[in-house]
Write an enzyme that holds these catalytic residues in place. Structure first.
Site, PDB file in Angstrom:
ATOM      1  N   ASP A   1       0.869  -1.167   0.000  1.00 20.77           N
ATOM      2  CA  ASP A   1       0.000   0.000   0.000  1.00 20.77           C
ATOM      3  C   ASP A   1       0.911   1.224   0.000  1.00 20.77           C
ATOM      4  OD1 ASP A   1      -2.497   1.459   0.339  1.00 20.77           O
ATOM      5  OD2 ASP A   1      -1.722   1.920   2.319  1.00 20.77           O
TER       6      ASP A   1
ATOM      7  N   ASP B   1      -0.863  -0.165   6.225  1.00 16.70           N
ATOM      8  CA  ASP B   1      -0.793   0.518   7.517  1.00 16.70           C
ATOM      9  C   ASP B   1      -1.899   0.097   8.467  1.00 16.70           C
ATOM     10  OD1 ASP B   1      -3.018   1.745   6.490  1.00 16.70           O
ATOM     11  OD2 ASP B   1      -2.129   3.740   6.337  1.00 16.70           O
TER      12      ASP B   1
ATOM     13  N   ASP C   1      -6.786  -1.276   5.496  1.00 20.96           N
ATOM     14  CA  ASP C   1      -6.245  -2.394   4.729  1.00 20.96           C
ATOM     15  C   ASP C   1      -6.571  -3.751   5.340  1.00 20.96           C
ATOM     16  OD1 ASP C   1      -5.036  -0.621   2.942  1.00 20.96           O
ATOM     17  OD2 ASP C   1      -3.285  -0.399   4.236  1.00 20.96           O
TER      18      ASP C   1
END
Length: 743
Positions: free
Chosen positions: A425, A623, A627
Site C-alpha cells: 500500500d 498501515d 487495509d
C-alpha cells in the site's frame, strides 16, 4: 497472554485461557495433556507447548478452569490458570532454577559414578567389589533418579507413559538385574544403571540452560520498563511505583530517564530513543501533543507527560503478549511430530519387550537380552521431537521483537518462506503518510477558495483532508464548521459551507456532481500528477473553481527494500487509491514492477485474490487503517503498527517501525526460522529411525544410548539458538544502522 480477567471462575462465551503446566518432560506428555483438554466439555481447541510449559485453551460456553486443571492433574501433571499480571512472566528464571537443581543432582551422580565406573572396569572380580558398586549406584539410581521414577510411577497408576517411563524402566531394570547377579555367577551392571541416570541428568541440565537462553529476548523486553514514576500531585513531584499509575496521571521525565508508561507530552521538547519498541536506532523528536511510549528513553529535555495507557495496555505489554502468544501456539508442521509422539513411548516399550524376547529365543543369555532391551528403552527420544518446533519459534520470534518485527502466530514462519510477491500500500508504507499542502490554483479569491475547501476537507477525517486543513491554518485562515459533510471513499468529499454546496475530489466525482471542468484545470491536474503529487479539483455552483495538490514524501528506505525483494526474485506491486500518473511516478522511483492505481479501499482484497488466482503467494503490506480485508486475504499480512494498539492489527506480522526495509528482513527471519524447524525435525526423526534398530540389534551399549539420547535434545535447542545471531548482510543498509546496532 490473553487470559480474561474475571472474578468468577466460571467463564462464559468464547475465551482463551492461559495455563502454566508443570511436570512435562517430553512431546508425548504435551500430546497427552492436549488430548485430555480437547475432550473436556466446552473446550473448542487446546495447544500445549513443551518448551514454554504452557497450555492455551479456547473455550465456549460456561467452563470452570478448575475442572480443566483437575482433568490434567488426574493424568499426573500440575496445571494452573495464570493471572493477567502473570502473563508476561519470563521463563528464563524458571529454567535457571531448574538448571541449578539438575546441576546439583548431576554433580552428586558424577561424584558417585566415577569411582563406580573405575571399579566396574578395573576392579577385581570379588564380592566386596560388587557390594561397593551396589552402595555407590543405589543413591544415584534411587535419589538422583527419583524425579524420573516419581513421574513414571504417577503415570503408571493412571495407565499412561512418557519419556520418564523409559528412563525409569531402563535404569531400574539394569539396577534390579544387577542386584539379582549378586546372588548368581552373572556379571552386574550397576555402572550402566548409574550412568544412565547421570548422563540423562546432565543432558536435562544443559537443556534447561539452553531453553533459558532461548527466552532471553522476551525476558529482556519484559524487564525494559521503568520501576518508578515521578508524578505531579498538587504541583509537587513525588515518586510512586509504576504499578500505581492510572490514566490521567501527569509524569515528569528528566533527561536520561526511562518513560514510565505510554502517554502524551504536555510540556517540553526532547528526542526519544524508541529502539526497544520499533527497532530503529535513531532518536525521534517529540514535543507537546506527541505520543511517547513506556520503556523508551528520554534523551535530552525535561518533559511532562500525561499517562494514557498503563499496565497491560501499553505498547511494551502488547509486544510481550504477542511474542508470548506466538511462542505458545503450534505451527502446523509440529502436528506430525505430535501424532508420532502420542504413540511413541508405548511403541518403544513394546519394541524393547520384543527385542528381549527375540534375543532369548535365539539362544542368547539373559544378560545380552537385557542389555539390548535397556538400550532400546534409553535411546528413544521423543523429547527432541517435542522441542524441534517450539524452541525455534521462541528464538525466532524473540529475535524478531528485538528488530521491531512481531510474529503473531507460528503459522507465519511456514507461510513466509513461500511468498513470491509483495504488494505495498502506498500511503504510510512506502511513503511517510504525512501529507503537506503544496499547491493552490484558483481564479477566485485564494483565501476564500481555500477556506471553503479546507473547511469541508477538515471534516472528512482523511489524511489528505487533514493536510489541506493544516495548510489553511498555517496560512492564517480560521476554518468554518460545515452544515453537512459526506465522504465518498476513494473519490472525495461533499459538504455545505455557509449555504454553498462544495465538491472536492477526483475529476469523475465533480463531473458526476454536475460541475463543468474547464480545460485548463484538467491540464493543470495532469501536470501536478506527473510531478508525483496528489491533486484534485474543487468547485461549487456548477463549476470547478480551482485545483489543490498535496504531496507525500517517499521514505528513504523504500527503494532499498524493493531492490532487496527483487534480488530474492520476489515480485512487487504498488496498490493505491491515488491517480495512475502519481502512482506510476512513485513506482518508477522505487523500481516496483506492477502498479494498481485508483483502487478503492474495499477493492484491495479483490486485487490480492487476483494475483493469488495467478498462482502467486502474496504478502500484503499496509498501515492497517483501511487495509484489514487485504491483510487478512493475503497469504501473509504485514501490518505497519498504527499507534500502539498492535494486538488489533490484522495480518500475521506487525512491524513496529514504518520502515519498509523491515519487510525483507521479516521474510528472511521467518524463512530462517522455518529452515531451523525443518532441520530440527529431520535430525529428531532421523535419530530415532537409525538409533532404535541399532539398539535392538545390540550395537549400542545402554550407556552410549543414554549419552546420545540426552544430547539429542540439547542439539535441537542449540541449533535453534543460532537464530539469536540472525543478522543478514543487508540489515544495516535496510535499517540504516551502525555495526553496534545490529549486534
Amino acid at each position: 497472554m490473553t487470559s480474561p480477567a474475571t472474578s468468577d471462575s466460571r467463564l462464559g462465551s468464547t475465551a482463551v485461557l492461559d495455563f502454566a503446566v508443570e511436570g512435562m518432560t517430553c512431546a508425548s506428555c504435551a500430546s497427552r495433556i492436549e488430548r485430555v483438554l480437547s475432550r473436556q466439555p466446552g473446550v473448542e481447541a487446546a495447544a500445549v507447548n513443551l518448551a514454554n510449559r504452557s497450555a492455551i485453551v479456547r473455550v465456549s460456553g460456561p467452563v470452570e478452569p478448575e475442572t480443566l486443571e483437575e482433568a490434567v492433574r488426574k493424568i499426573g501433571y500440575d496445571m494452573s490458570l495464570r493471572r493477567p499480571d502473570e502473563s508476561s512472566r519470563p521463563l528464563a528464571d524458571a529454567y535457571d532454577d531448574e538448571a541449578r537443581r539438575l546441576w546439583r543432582r548431576f554433580w552428586v551422580a558424577a561424584a558417585l559414578s566415577a569411582p563406580l565406573m573405575a571399579l566396574a572396569m578395573l576392579g577385581p572380580d570379588a564380592m566386596w567389589n560388587e557390594l561397593v558398586q551396589f552402595l555407590l549406584a543405589t543413591p544415584v539410581v534411587l535419589w538422583v533418579g527419583w524425579p524420573f521414577h516419581a513421574v513414571a510411577g504417577k503415570q503408571l497408576l493412571r495407565a499412561t507413559t512418557s519419556m520418564d517411563t523409559l528412563i525409569s524402566m531402563g535404569s531400574l531394570v539394569a539396577y534390579g538385574y544387577s542386584i539379582w547377579t549378586l546372588f548368581t555367577p552373572a556379571m552386574p551392571y550397576f555402572e550402566t544403571a548409574a550412568m544412565i541416570v547421570t548422563l540423562i541428568t546432565l543432558g536435562r541440565a544443559l537443556e534447561a540452560r539452553a531453553k533459558g537462553r532461548a527466552t532471553d529476548a522476551i525476558q529482556r523486553l519484559a524487564e525494559l520498563g521503568a520501576r518508578e514514576a515521578r508524578i505531579l500531585v498538587d504541583g509537587k513531584a513525588r515518586m510512586i511505583d509504576v504499578d500505581e499509575l492510572v490514566p490521567g496521571d501527569v509524569m515528569v521525565v528528566l533527561p536520561g530517564e526511562t518513560i514510565p508508561t505510554d502517554g502524551v507530552i504536555v510540556q517540553g521538547r526532547t528526542s526519544v530513543d524508541e529502539s526497544m519498541l520499533t527497532g530503529e536506532s535513531k532518536p525521534v523528536d517529540r514535543g507537546p501533543g506527541d505520543e511517547v511510549f513506556g520503556a523508551t528513553v528520554n534523551q535530552h529535555g525535561r518533559i511532562t507527560v500525561r499517562a494514557t495507557k498503563v499496565g497491560a495496555d501499553t505498547a511494551l505489554a502488547q509486544m510481550v503478549r504477542l511474542v508470548e502468544e506466538a511462542q505458545a501456539n503450534k505451527a502446523p508442521i509440529q502436528r506430525l511430530a505430535d501424532r508420532i509422539s502420542a504413540v511413541f513411548v508405548p511403541t518403544v516399550i513394546g519394541v524393547a519387550v520384543v527385542t528381549a524376547g527375540v534375543w532369548l529365543a535365539l539362544g542368547y543369555d539373559v544378560t545380552t537380552a537385557m542389555r539390548a532391551a535397556v538400550a532400546v528403552l534409553i535411546i528413544a527420544c521423543p523429547c527432541a521431537l517435542g522441542l524441534a518446533t517450539p524452541t525455534a519459534v521462541m528464538v525466532g520470534s524473540g529475535r524478531g521483537a528485538e528488530l521491531g518485527i512481531l510474529f503473531k502466530n507460528p503459522e507465519v514462519f511456514e507461510r513466509a518462506h513461500t511468498v513470491d510477491m509483495v504488494m505495498f500500500d502506498k500511503t504510510g508504507t512506502l511513503t511517510t503518510g504525512v501529507m503537506t499542502l503544496t499547491d493552490v490554483f484558483t481564479d477566485e479569491d485564494p483565501a476564500d477558495f481555500l477556506l471553503r475547501v479546507a473547511s469541508v476537507e477538515a471534516a472528512s477525517g482523511h489524511p489528505i483532508g487533514r493536510a489541506v486543513a493544516d495548510g489553511a491554518e498555517e496560512r492564517g485562515l480560521t476554518l468554518l464548521t460545515p452544515e453537512s459533510v459526506e465522504s465518498l471513499a476513494g473519490m472525495g468529499v461533499i459538504g455545505e459551507v455557509s449555504g454553498t454546496r462544495v465538491v472536492v475530489g477526483k475529476e469523475k466525482l465533480v463531473v458526476d456532481q454536475g460541475l463543468s471542468v474547464p480545460g485548463r484545470w484538467s491540464e493543470l491536474l495532469e501536470e501536478l500528477e506527473e510531478a508525483g503529487k496528489t491533486a484534485f479539483l474543487a468547485g461549487w455552483d456548477g463549476e470547478v473553481r480551482g485545483v489543490i495538490a498535496v504531496s507525500d514524501v517517499l521514505r528513504p528506505e523504500s527503494r532499498a527494500a524493493v531492490e532487496e525483494l527483487r534480488r530474492r526474485s520476489v515480485d512487487t506491486a504498488l496498490i493505491t487509491g491515488d491517480n495512475d500518473r502519481t502512482a506510476r511516478r512513485i513506482a518508477e522511483t522505487v523500481a516496483i514492477s506492477h502498479v494498481l492505481s485508483e483502487v478503492l479501499p474495499g477493492d484491495k482484497a479483490a486485487e490480492v485474490r487476483r494475483f493469488q488466482e495467478q498462482g502467486k503467494k502474496v504478502a500484503f503490506v499496509g498501515d492497517g487503517v483501511n487495509d484489514a480485508p487485504a491483510l487478512t486475504t493475503a497469504d501473509l499480512g504485514i501490518a505497519v503498527a498504527s499507534g500502539t494498539d498492535v494486538a488489533r492489527e490484522a495480518g500475521g506480522v506487525v512491524l513496529m517501525s514504518s520502515n519498509p526495509g523491515l519487510v525483507p528482513v521479516a521474510l528472511d527471519l521467518a524463512a530462517a526460522t522455518f529452515r531451523v524447524i525443518r532441520q530440527n525435525l529431520f535430525w529428531a526423526f532421523g535419530y530415532n529411525v537409525a538409533a532404535i534398530p541399532l539398539a535392538a540389534l545390540g550395537y549400542l551399549d545402554p550407556m552410549i544410548a543414554a549419552a546420545a539420547m540426552a544430547f539429542s535434545s540439547v542439539s535441537v535447542v542449540t541449533n535453534s539458538l543460532r537464530l539469536r545471531r540472525f543478522s543478514p548482510p543487508q540489515l544495516k543498509t535496510l535499517l540504516g544502522r551502525s555495526d553496534e546496532d545490529t549486534e
